[in-house]
Design an enzyme around this catalytic site. Structure first.
Site, PDB file in Angstrom:
ATOM      1  N   CYS A   1      68.844   3.198  16.143  1.00  0.00           N
ATOM      2  CA  CYS A   1      69.991   2.308  15.974  1.00  0.00           C
ATOM      3  C   CYS A   1      69.739   0.904  15.435  1.00  0.00           C
ATOM      4  O   CYS A   1      70.577   0.397  14.714  1.00  0.00           O
ATOM      5  CB  CYS A   1      70.753   2.236  17.280  1.00  0.00           C
ATOM      6  SG  CYS A   1      71.615   3.775  17.538  1.00  0.00           S
TER       7      CYS A   1
ATOM      8  N   ARG B   1      61.302  20.875  15.580  1.00  0.00           N
ATOM      9  CA  ARG B   1      61.871  22.217  15.417  1.00  0.00           C
ATOM     10  C   ARG B   1      60.809  23.280  15.185  1.00  0.00           C
ATOM     11  O   ARG B   1      60.997  24.444  15.566  1.00  0.00           O
ATOM     12  CB  ARG B   1      62.888  22.187  14.266  1.00  0.00           C
ATOM     13  CG  ARG B   1      64.136  21.395  14.619  1.00  0.00           C
ATOM     14  CD  ARG B   1      64.956  21.088  13.394  1.00  0.00           C
ATOM     15  NE  ARG B   1      64.208  20.245  12.464  1.00  0.00           N
ATOM     16  CZ  ARG B   1      64.534  20.046  11.191  1.00  0.00           C
ATOM     17  NH1 ARG B   1      65.600  20.647  10.700  1.00  0.00           N
ATOM     18  NH2 ARG B   1      63.816  19.258  10.431  1.00  0.00           N
TER      19      ARG B   1
END
Ligand SMILES: Cc1cc2nc3c(=O)[nH]c(=O)nc-3n(C[C@H](O)[C@H](O)[C@H](O)COP(=O)(O)O)c2cc1C
Length: 373
Positions: A107, A233
């Site tokens: 962020c 992943r």
């Protein structure tokens, strides 16, 4: 060979330069234990945890940091922008025996990049640096940061931000070699990771993105000069990836991809840990999204997937598996192996393919708030 048994993050001496990336909703205690049992992994990271929720002892936040002695060394990834909360959460984690604290830096640059950077960007970086310094000064355990390369190709801010954070005291930088604008599409930018590795003076930079094979990990090491590689992943597809990559880096030898029965055994073990940690009902509900990841390397798996996404008990899991084994036989040859035309294609990282192929074959991304990843 690149295998370096002495990667050090602050005072933390690690046995492997391969790391587990945080995957919200997946990198929980059962998954980490499953991976650790296979081997090759040392520092693993939790899903991101909201610092304030942790301080409020919110039960969901506490569940996210659940761990056990076999699950070491462990980093907890914190998310938050209030310096006092981030500091206090780090102190709390240290008191629990957590090995290091990672800061989700998704962020800090977002707002800045939206309004065009410049002076505002420096203000935001000052703010990030102050937040980091407050944490670093409050704990003995290492504080690390995870970021992307920047907002978009025109704003590859990670090298400068990494340097600012190094000066503020972070012990390592984890960098996903994509921009925020890219999301999870396109190719991982190895040159971008290299720029980050070159921008810092002392601390290790850990590269991340699309590593699904030992060869891809080696290429990331070779072309970026990173001190470690972090895998997200790829660990779903190949829970063996840490062990196999470590072996490849040490010896240059590629171990064969584990077969169906070995995958099933690991999947069962994973469900077993989930049942212990979450209780059968909740574990089975959570496993509805985990099972299909294992199935991606099973070959034809419709029959498995359509039932596993409704799983509600361990007994049902065994029934599904038995029915699937019978159904899957039609795709096997005389040796019990998948016939050639049913075998899943080999995994290839985006940065080892032609761009057009990379676009087509990108690694699926589970649903969730991509914005903060
Ligand atoms: C389902 C999912 C959840 C993720 N959750 C987080 C997270 O909690 N914190 C974070 O910093 N990154 C998160 N990421 C980003 C990963 O840590 C990693 O940077 C990214 O997936 C690229 O690495 P990979 O190709 O090895 O998966 C998430 C990614 C996915 C696909």
């Amino acid at each position: 060979m690149w295998f370096n048994a002495s990667v050090q993050i602050g005072a933390l001496q690690l046995k492997s330069n391969l790391f587990l990336s945080p995957l919200a909703g997946y990198t929980n205690l059962p998954f980490r234990l499953t991976l650790r049992e296979i081997g090759g992994l040392d520092l693993a990271t939790t899903d991101l945890v909201n610092a304030r929720s942790l301080l409020e002892k919110n039960p969901k936040a506490l569940k996210l940091i659940e761990t056990c002695p076999a699950d070491r060394p462990l980093a907890v990834q914190l998310f938050g922008s209030v310096p006092e909360e981030m500091r206090d959460a780090a102190v709390y984690l240290q008191s629990l025996g957590i090995s290091s604290v990672d800061i989700n830096m998704g962020c800090p640059v977002r707002k800045v990049c939206r309004i065009g950077g410049g002076a505002a960007m420096m203000t935001e970086w000052d703010k990030s640096a102050r937040l980091v310094r407050g944490m670093v000064e409050a704990v003995r355990i290492p504080v690390t940061a995870k970021m992307r390369l920047g907002w978009d190709d025109a704003s590859l801010t990670a090298p400068d931000l990494a340097r600012v954070l190094e000066d503020a005291g972070v012990a390592a930088i984890f960098v996903h070699g994509r921009t925020r604008e890219q999301g999870f599409s396109g190719t991982v930018n190895l040159a971008g990771i290299r720029a980050v590795a070159q921008s810092v003076r002392r601390i290790p930079v850990i590269g991340n993105g699309d590593v699904t094979t030992p060869q891809a990990a080696k290429k990331m090491f070779d072309e970026t000069g990173c001190a470690g590689v972090s895998i997200g992943r790829g660990a779903f597809y190949q829970p063996w990836i840490f062990q196999q990559t470590g072996h490849f880096l040490r010896t240059g030898e590629l171990l064969p991809e584990p077969g169906f029965e070995e995958r099933v055994a690991v999947m069962q073990r994973h469900l077993g840990w989930m049942t212990q940690v979450f209780g059968e009902t909740h574990a089975c509900r959570m496993f509805r999204k985990v099972g299909p990841w294992y199935a991606k390397r099973f070959g034809p798996a419709n029959e498995f997937n359509k039932r596993i996404v409704k799983l509600s008990s361990v007994a049902e899991f065994h029934e599904i598996l038995e029915a699937y084994r019978r159904w899957r036989m039609q795709f096997l040859d005389g040796d019990g192996q998948l016939k050639a035309n049913y075998r899943p294609p080999p995994l290839v990282a985006s940065f080892m393919q032609e761009p057009a192929v990379a676009l087509r074959d990108h690694i699926p991304v589970p649903r969730g708030p991509v914005d903060v990843w």
